[in-house]
Design a protein around this motif. Structure first.
Motif, PDB file in Angstrom:
ATOM      1  N   GLY A  60       0.712  -1.193  -0.088  1.00 25.01           N
ATOM      2  CA  GLY A  60       0.110   0.142  -0.012  1.00 25.01           C
ATOM      3  C   GLY A  60       0.723   1.252   0.021  1.00 25.01           C
ATOM      4  O   GLY A  60       0.290   2.278  -0.237  1.00 25.01           O
ATOM      5  N   SER A  61       2.136   1.214   0.277  1.00 25.16           N
ATOM      6  CA  SER A  61       3.004   2.260   0.280  1.00 25.16           C
ATOM      7  C   SER A  61       3.381   2.806  -1.296  1.00 25.16           C
ATOM      8  O   SER A  61       3.132   2.011  -2.304  1.00 25.16           O
ATOM      9  CB  SER A  61       4.233   2.127   0.970  1.00 25.16           C
ATOM     10  OG  SER A  61       5.046   1.308   0.164  1.00 25.16           O
ATOM     11  N   THR A  62       4.018   3.818  -1.546  1.00 25.72           N
ATOM     12  CA  THR A  62       4.355   4.330  -2.609  1.00 25.72           C
ATOM     13  C   THR A  62       5.988   4.382  -2.727  1.00 25.72           C
ATOM     14  O   THR A  62       6.690   4.586  -3.839  1.00 25.72           O
ATOM     15  CB  THR A  62       4.041   5.738  -2.850  1.00 25.72           C
ATOM     16  OG1 THR A  62       4.562   6.731  -1.910  1.00 25.72           O
ATOM     17  CG2 THR A  62       2.731   5.927  -3.113  1.00 25.72           C
ATOM     18  N   ARG A  63       6.606   3.476  -1.824  1.00 24.88           N
ATOM     19  CA  ARG A  63       8.032   3.447  -1.681  1.00 24.88           C
ATOM     20  C   ARG A  63       8.538   2.141  -2.598  1.00 24.88           C
ATOM     21  O   ARG A  63       8.062   1.018  -2.604  1.00 24.88           O
ATOM     22  CB  ARG A  63       8.813   3.190  -0.340  1.00 24.88           C
ATOM     23  CG  ARG A  63       8.600   4.554   0.468  1.00 24.88           C
ATOM     24  CD  ARG A  63       9.535   5.455  -0.055  1.00 24.88           C
ATOM     25  NE  ARG A  63      11.096   5.004  -0.437  1.00 24.88           N
ATOM     26  CZ  ARG A  63      11.878   5.003   0.639  1.00 24.88           C
ATOM     27  NH1 ARG A  63      11.572   5.112   1.745  1.00 24.88           N
ATOM     28  NH2 ARG A  63      13.145   4.404   0.012  1.00 24.88           N
ATOM     29  N   GLY A  64       9.285   2.278  -3.487  1.00 24.70           N
ATOM     30  CA  GLY A  64       9.913   1.224  -4.174  1.00 24.70           C
ATOM     31  C   GLY A  64      10.752   1.707  -5.433  1.00 24.70           C
ATOM     32  O   GLY A  64      10.738   2.735  -5.943  1.00 24.70           O
ATOM     33  N   THR A  65      11.551   0.607  -6.011  1.00 23.31           N
ATOM     34  CA  THR A  65      12.389   1.113  -7.143  1.00 23.31           C
ATOM     35  C   THR A  65      11.575   1.278  -8.372  1.00 23.31           C
ATOM     36  O   THR A  65      10.586   0.906  -8.814  1.00 23.31           O
ATOM     37  CB  THR A  65      13.177  -0.080  -7.520  1.00 23.31           C
ATOM     38  OG1 THR A  65      14.120  -0.661  -6.318  1.00 23.31           O
ATOM     39  CG2 THR A  65      13.929  -0.104  -8.633  1.00 23.31           C
ATOM     40  N   HIS A  66      12.190   2.473  -8.992  1.00 27.04           N
ATOM     41  CA  HIS A  66      11.731   2.765 -10.300  1.00 27.04           C
ATOM     42  C   HIS A  66      10.191   3.290 -10.169  1.00 27.04           C
ATOM     43  O   HIS A  66       9.242   2.520 -11.021  1.00 27.04           O
ATOM     44  CB  HIS A  66      11.769   1.781 -11.263  1.00 27.04           C
ATOM     45  CG  HIS A  66      11.977   2.156 -12.618  1.00 27.04           C
ATOM     46  ND1 HIS A  66      12.820   3.248 -13.075  1.00 27.04           N
ATOM     47  CD2 HIS A  66      11.564   1.766 -13.826  1.00 27.04           C
ATOM     48  CE1 HIS A  66      12.532   3.533 -14.427  1.00 27.04           C
ATOM     49  NE2 HIS A  66      11.917   2.580 -14.879  1.00 27.04           N
ATOM     50  N   ARG A  67      10.118   4.370  -9.436  1.00 28.19           N
ATOM     51  CA  ARG A  67       8.505   4.900  -9.575  1.00 28.19           C
ATOM     52  C   ARG A  67       8.565   5.792 -10.659  1.00 28.19           C
ATOM     53  O   ARG A  67       8.560   6.976 -10.798  1.00 28.19           O
ATOM     54  CB  ARG A  67       8.385   5.822  -8.310  1.00 28.19           C
ATOM     55  CG  ARG A  67       8.284   4.873  -6.988  1.00 28.19           C
ATOM     56  CD  ARG A  67       8.441   5.835  -5.781  1.00 28.19           C
ATOM     57  NE  ARG A  67       9.620   6.594  -5.674  1.00 28.19           N
ATOM     58  CZ  ARG A  67       9.922   7.870  -5.847  1.00 28.19           C
ATOM     59  NH1 ARG A  67       8.853   8.637  -5.911  1.00 28.19           N
ATOM     60  NH2 ARG A  67      11.256   8.541  -5.653  1.00 28.19           N
ATOM     61  N   HIS A  68       8.524   5.202 -11.784  1.00 25.32           N
ATOM     62  CA  HIS A  68       8.516   5.787 -13.208  1.00 25.32           C
ATOM     63  C   HIS A  68       7.311   6.638 -13.625  1.00 25.32           C
ATOM     64  O   HIS A  68       7.589   7.130 -14.642  1.00 25.32           O
ATOM     65  CB  HIS A  68       9.130   4.715 -14.130  1.00 25.32           C
ATOM     66  CG  HIS A  68       7.917   3.534 -14.239  1.00 25.32           C
ATOM     67  ND1 HIS A  68       7.959   2.847 -13.521  1.00 25.32           N
ATOM     68  CD2 HIS A  68       7.227   3.151 -15.614  1.00 25.32           C
ATOM     69  CE1 HIS A  68       6.973   1.779 -13.769  1.00 25.32           C
ATOM     70  NE2 HIS A  68       6.474   2.285 -15.009  1.00 25.32           N
ATOM     71  N   ARG A  69       6.542   6.577 -12.874  1.00 24.58           N
ATOM     72  CA  ARG A  69       4.958   7.183 -13.426  1.00 24.58           C
ATOM     73  C   ARG A  69       4.633   7.743 -12.023  1.00 24.58           C
ATOM     74  O   ARG A  69       4.844   7.459 -10.948  1.00 24.58           O
ATOM     75  CB  ARG A  69       4.194   6.302 -13.796  1.00 24.58           C
ATOM     76  CG  ARG A  69       4.475   5.499 -15.105  1.00 24.58           C
ATOM     77  CD  ARG A  69       3.310   5.428 -15.950  1.00 24.58           C
ATOM     78  NE  ARG A  69       2.017   4.624 -15.201  1.00 24.58           N
ATOM     79  CZ  ARG A  69       2.069   3.404 -15.180  1.00 24.58           C
ATOM     80  NH1 ARG A  69       2.931   2.415 -15.817  1.00 24.58           N
ATOM     81  NH2 ARG A  69       1.185   2.866 -14.221  1.00 24.58           N
ATOM     82  N   GLU A  70       3.665   8.888 -12.338  1.00 27.03           N
ATOM     83  CA  GLU A  70       3.159   9.595 -11.107  1.00 27.03           C
ATOM     84  C   GLU A  70       1.428   9.273 -10.911  1.00 27.03           C
ATOM     85  O   GLU A  70       0.798  10.022 -10.524  1.00 27.03           O
ATOM     86  CB  GLU A  70       3.579  11.035 -11.111  1.00 27.03           C
ATOM     87  CG  GLU A  70       4.817  11.174 -11.088  1.00 27.03           C
ATOM     88  CD  GLU A  70       5.209  12.746 -10.761  1.00 27.03           C
ATOM     89  OE1 GLU A  70       4.305  13.495 -11.046  1.00 27.03           O
ATOM     90  OE2 GLU A  70       6.310  12.953 -10.687  1.00 27.03           O
ATOM     91  N   ASP A  71       1.172   8.241 -11.461  1.00 29.70           N
ATOM     92  CA  ASP A  71      -0.306   8.006 -11.574  1.00 29.70           C
ATOM     93  C   ASP A  71      -0.951   6.720 -10.932  1.00 29.70           C
ATOM     94  O   ASP A  71      -1.542   6.113 -11.344  1.00 29.70           O
ATOM     95  CB  ASP A  71      -0.657   7.678 -13.126  1.00 29.70           C
ATOM     96  CG  ASP A  71      -0.182   6.664 -13.635  1.00 29.70           C
ATOM     97  OD1 ASP A  71       0.882   6.187 -13.226  1.00 29.70           O
ATOM     98  OD2 ASP A  71      -0.435   6.156 -14.929  1.00 29.70           O
ATOM     99  N   GLY A  72      -0.412   6.689  -9.522  1.00 31.90           N
ATOM    100  CA  GLY A  72      -0.837   5.877  -8.464  1.00 31.90           C
ATOM    101  C   GLY A  72      -0.296   4.550  -8.479  1.00 31.90           C
ATOM    102  O   GLY A  72      -0.947   3.534  -8.100  1.00 31.90           O
ATOM    103  N   LEU A  73       1.198   4.396  -8.683  1.00 33.36           N
ATOM    104  CA  LEU A  73       1.813   2.932  -8.490  1.00 33.36           C
ATOM    105  C   LEU A  73       1.927   3.061  -6.860  1.00 33.36           C
ATOM    106  O   LEU A  73       2.414   3.838  -6.083  1.00 33.36           O
ATOM    107  CB  LEU A  73       3.208   2.994  -8.971  1.00 33.36           C
ATOM    108  CG  LEU A  73       3.511   3.085 -10.519  1.00 33.36           C
ATOM    109  CD1 LEU A  73       4.727   3.384 -10.835  1.00 33.36           C
ATOM    110  CD2 LEU A  73       2.779   1.656 -10.983  1.00 33.36           C
TER     111      LEU A  73
END
Length: 235
Positions: A60-73
């Motif tokens: 459920g977090s937004t931490r992780g390798t390669h947050r290559h988009r900003e639309d809800g990963l």
């Protein structure tokens, strides 16, 4: 040294799992007719990928390798921190035969692990080669992508190399001390006065982008890879 899943924390194992085989010519990545989309939200998009480590935050977090988009990963499958090969500076040589299968792209990236900081998110793009860009000469995209790193500036460009990229050829990236050099067959194609200075994972990718069609499997072959780590938590 390899994880055979594409950014597994952002999706589920059945969707991130690579299809591949070892052949006398090298490692062959495959897209197969029954392969699911990487995420339902991204359909149609299928990928087979190998990468040299993993990191994510909690589900459920937004931490992780390669947050290559900003639309809800957000993290769906938490992954351990595995630094199988994660240099902060060095060199990598990759010999590849790209795919000519319609709708496909082959790529190689060095991406910030982000396990120490969410700002360690920059990417060195060795190459992105669309099947439709291959002929007697080949167009490829390469350079740097800042993503979440405020110290980097995205600098991508299309280059033309005098070869048929569906045949074996070698790409090289050398980075460190504020400079990144990208070459193809021993010839420099990009020299950039910036470089990530934190741990990077290497990713090898075959994508099918767009609606499925044509014959399967769709393939690309990585014949040889060698990497040198100047410094960093690599082993």
């Amino acid at each position: 040294m390899w994880v055979d899943h594409y950014l597994p924390h952002w999706t589920t194992p059945d969707r991130s799992a690579a299809r591949y085989e070892n052949t006398p010519e090298g490692l062959r990545l495959r897209i197969e007719a029954d392969q699911p989309d990487w995420r339902e939200e991204d359909a149609p998009l299928r990928v087979s990928n190998l990468q040299t480590g993993t990191f994510s935050g909690a589900r459920g977090s937004t931490r992780g390798t390669h947050r290559h988009r900003e639309d809800g990963l957000t993290v769906r499958t938490p992954t351990p921190t595995r630094l199988l090969w994660a240099p902060t500076a060095g060199r990598v040589d990759i010999t590849v035969s790209a795919t000519r299968d319609a709708g496909c792209m082959v790529a190689a990236w060095l991406v910030g692990t982000e396990h120490e900081s969410a700002e360690h998110a920059g990417e060195i793009c060795l190459f992105e080669i669309d099947a439709g860009s291959i002929g007697t000469t080949t167009r490829a995209r390469c350079g740097l992508k800042a993503h979440g790193d405020p110290r980097l500036v995205t600098d991508m460009a299309e280059v033309e190399v005098p070869l048929d990229a569906s045949q074996p050829h070698t790409w090289t990236a050398v980075w460190g001390d504020g400079e990144t050099t990208i070459g193809c067959e021993g010839v420099t194609v990009r020299r950039l006065q910036q470089a990530p200075d934190y741990p990077l994972f290497l990713m090898l990718d075959l994508f099918e982008i767009g609606r499925p069609g044509g014959s399967y499997p769709k393939t690309a072959t990585f014949h040889h890879l060698r990497g040198w780590a100047d410094r960093g938590p690599s082993r």
